[in-house]
Design a protein around this motif. Structure first.
Motif, PDB file in Angstrom:
ATOM      1  N   ARG A  72       0.831  -1.210   0.000  1.00 22.07           N
ATOM      2  CA  ARG A  72       0.000   0.000   0.000  1.00 22.07           C
ATOM      3  C   ARG A  72       0.865   1.259   0.000  1.00 22.07           C
ATOM      4  N   ILE A  73       1.876   1.274   0.830  1.00 27.41           N
ATOM      5  CA  ILE A  73       2.763   2.440   0.911  1.00 27.41           C
ATOM      6  C   ILE A  73       3.504   2.639  -0.409  1.00 27.41           C
ATOM      7  N   LEU A  74       4.000   1.540  -0.957  1.00 30.42           N
ATOM      8  CA  LEU A  74       4.748   1.618  -2.211  1.00 30.42           C
ATOM      9  C   LEU A  74       3.840   2.042  -3.364  1.00 30.42           C
ATOM     10  N   LEU A  75       2.612   1.558  -3.350  1.00 35.57           N
ATOM     11  CA  LEU A  75       1.648   1.943  -4.384  1.00 35.57           C
ATOM     12  C   LEU A  75       1.428   3.453  -4.368  1.00 35.57           C
ATOM     13  N   GLY A  76       1.356   4.018  -3.187  1.00 40.19           N
ATOM     14  CA  GLY A  76       1.191   5.464  -3.073  1.00 40.19           C
ATOM     15  C   GLY A  76       2.380   6.231  -3.631  1.00 40.19           C
ATOM     16  N   GLU A  77       3.576   5.691  -3.451  1.00 39.67           N
ATOM     17  CA  GLU A  77       4.782   6.358  -3.945  1.00 39.67           C
ATOM     18  C   GLU A  77       4.860   6.337  -5.470  1.00 39.67           C
ATOM     19  N   PHE A  78       4.220   5.369  -6.084  1.00 38.66           N
ATOM     20  CA  PHE A  78       4.253   5.243  -7.544  1.00 38.66           C
ATOM     21  C   PHE A  78       2.965   5.777  -8.180  1.00 38.66           C
ATOM     22  N   GLU A  79       2.389   6.794  -7.567  1.00 44.23           N
ATOM     23  CA  GLU A  79       1.122   7.359  -8.033  1.00 44.23           C
ATOM     24  C   GLU A  79       1.182   7.820  -9.486  1.00 44.23           C
ATOM     25  N   SER A  80       2.319   8.306  -9.916  1.00 45.53           N
ATOM     26  CA  SER A  80       2.432   8.825 -11.284  1.00 45.53           C
ATOM     27  C   SER A  80       2.251   7.736 -12.341  1.00 45.53           C
ATOM     28  N   TYR A  81       2.256   6.467 -11.919  1.00 40.09           N
ATOM     29  CA  TYR A  81       2.104   5.359 -12.866  1.00 40.09           C
ATOM     30  C   TYR A  81       0.754   4.650 -12.729  1.00 40.09           C
ATOM     31  N   TRP A  82      -0.158   5.210 -11.974  1.00 40.81           N
ATOM     32  CA  TRP A  82      -1.442   4.543 -11.739  1.00 40.81           C
ATOM     33  C   TRP A  82      -2.267   4.387 -13.016  1.00 40.81           C
ATOM     34  N   TYR A  83      -2.025   5.244 -13.982  1.00 47.29           N
ATOM     35  CA  TYR A  83      -2.809   5.180 -15.221  1.00 47.29           C
ATOM     36  C   TYR A  83      -1.963   4.620 -16.367  1.00 47.29           C
ATOM     37  N   LYS A  89      -0.408  -4.762 -27.223  1.00 52.41           N
ATOM     38  CA  LYS A  89      -1.237  -5.766 -26.554  1.00 52.41           C
ATOM     39  C   LYS A  89      -0.444  -6.555 -25.529  1.00 52.41           C
ATOM     40  N   TYR A  90       0.772  -6.934 -25.882  1.00 50.90           N
ATOM     41  CA  TYR A  90       1.596  -7.710 -24.960  1.00 50.90           C
ATOM     42  C   TYR A  90       2.844  -6.928 -24.550  1.00 50.90           C
ATOM     43  N   GLY A  91       2.690  -5.599 -24.450  1.00 57.69           N
ATOM     44  CA  GLY A  91       3.829  -4.762 -24.100  1.00 57.69           C
ATOM     45  C   GLY A  91       4.311  -5.028 -22.682  1.00 57.69           C
ATOM     46  N   HIS A  92       5.613  -5.188 -22.532  1.00 59.23           N
ATOM     47  CA  HIS A  92       6.184  -5.469 -21.216  1.00 59.23           C
ATOM     48  C   HIS A  92       7.017  -4.302 -20.691  1.00 59.23           C
ATOM     49  N   ASP A  93       7.012  -3.191 -21.423  1.00 59.27           N
ATOM     50  CA  ASP A  93       7.832  -2.059 -20.996  1.00 59.27           C
ATOM     51  C   ASP A  93       6.983  -0.987 -20.318  1.00 59.27           C
ATOM     52  N   SER A  94       5.897  -1.408 -19.676  1.00 64.54           N
ATOM     53  CA  SER A  94       5.004  -0.488 -18.984  1.00 64.54           C
ATOM     54  C   SER A  94       4.963  -0.846 -17.502  1.00 64.54           C
ATOM     55  N   TYR A  95       4.696   0.160 -16.674  1.00 65.54           N
ATOM     56  CA  TYR A  95       4.576  -0.076 -15.236  1.00 65.54           C
ATOM     57  C   TYR A  95       3.224  -0.692 -14.868  1.00 65.54           C
ATOM     58  N   TYR A  96       2.414  -0.966 -15.858  1.00 64.16           N
ATOM     59  CA  TYR A  96       1.087  -1.540 -15.619  1.00 64.16           C
ATOM     60  C   TYR A  96       1.172  -2.804 -14.761  1.00 64.16           C
ATOM     61  N   ALA A  97       2.050  -3.725 -15.137  1.00 60.45           N
ATOM     62  CA  ALA A  97       2.145  -5.007 -14.427  1.00 60.45           C
ATOM     63  C   ALA A  97       2.593  -4.815 -12.980  1.00 60.45           C
TER      64      ALA A  97
END
Length: 270
Positions: A72-83, A89-97
């Motif tokens: 939870r804490i780490l998720l908050g720190e990475f807020e700029s990547y929430w979207y 389709k199978y891109g692996h160079d995104s912070y999505y995963a």
């Protein structure tokens, strides 16, 4: 504390963060955290630094073993990547995963989920849409218009946030009555519409007459079915097929509506 010079960096993700693999500092990230997965091996032994894909793999690997409170804490720190969404389709160079993995870890704890929602109450999920789905594209367009009127009250996030109980952009718009807002036309809009009506009567007066019922009906149904997709979409074809089946099954009713159509034309001719 700044990162010392000489650490490997990724051009598009250069920053204070460091990623370690095989007991070596091999990559970087913009957020000032250090991630280590010493079991991670470079697929190409000729390289002496990570690609962005390697860095994402390290982050996902580490996140897979984190407790809910740290996630939870780490998720908050990475807020700029929430979207974040993969560009392909199978891109692996995104912070999505990585964001998705943190969300999954948070969702394992009701308490941590509640704390996250309390600190971030105004998030709305915006699913990645397929370009062929015209109906959903239209809903998204109107929902974004509604969102703009909310004066930055909400923040859009990736679909993984649904696991934490957040509603979609479209659902929030619907609940707020955003789709049903009817605005009376302004004076200038009324005048524009009158010009279009005059043009239609002048140029297309022979298109709609008492003898054009079947062509008008087929055109109307065709365009109506486009709510479900474009001409080449499977959903459009399916809905159009169903519509035709309904027409065939109700042929006797169609004849009644044809009489109404002809009556309108006869009344106008008088």
């Amino acid at each position: 504390m700044e990162k010392p010079n000489g650490y490997p960096s990724i051009s598009k993700d250069n920053g204070e963060g460091i990623t370690f693999g095989s007991f070596q500092a091999l990559g970087s990230l913009k957020i000032p955290f250090i991630f280590c997965d010493h079991s991670y091996k470079l697929s190409d032994m000729d390289r002496n630094s990570f690609t962005k894909i390697d860095t994402i793999n390290i982050l996902v690997s580490v996140a897979s073993n984190l407790p809910s409170d740290i996630s939870r804490i780490l998720l908050g720190e990475f807020e700029s990547y929430w979207y974040s969404y993969p560009k392909e389709k199978y891109g692996h160079d995104s912070y999505y995963a990585f964001i998705r993995k943190l969300i999954i870890r948070v969702s394992f704890s009701g308490l941590q989920t509640e704390l996250f929602r309390k600190n971030n109450p105004n998030l709305l999920v915006a699913n990645k849409l397929l370009g062929s789905n015209v109906h959903k594209q239209n809903l998204r367009k109107f929902a974004l218009i509604w969102l703009k009127k909310e004066e930055n009250r909400y923040k859009l996030v990736q679909d993984s946030f649904e696991r934490l109980g957040y509603k979609s952009l479209e659902k929030a718009c619907e609940d707020a009555g955003g789709y049903s807002n009817v605005k009376e036309p302004s004076i200038i809009e009324i005048n524009y519409i009158k010009v279009l009506e005059k043009l239609t009567i002048d140029l297309f007066k022979d298109l709609f007459n008492k003898n054009s019922f079947h062509s008008a009906l087929s055109t109307y149904l065709h365009e109506l079915c486009h709510m479900f997709g474009g001409d080449k979409s499977a959903k459009f074809s399916l809905v159009l097929t169903k519509a035709i089946e309904i027409l065939i099954a109700n042929n006797h009713k169609i004849n009644n509506y044809k009489k109404d159509w002809v009556a309108v034309g006869l009344k106008h001719d008088k």
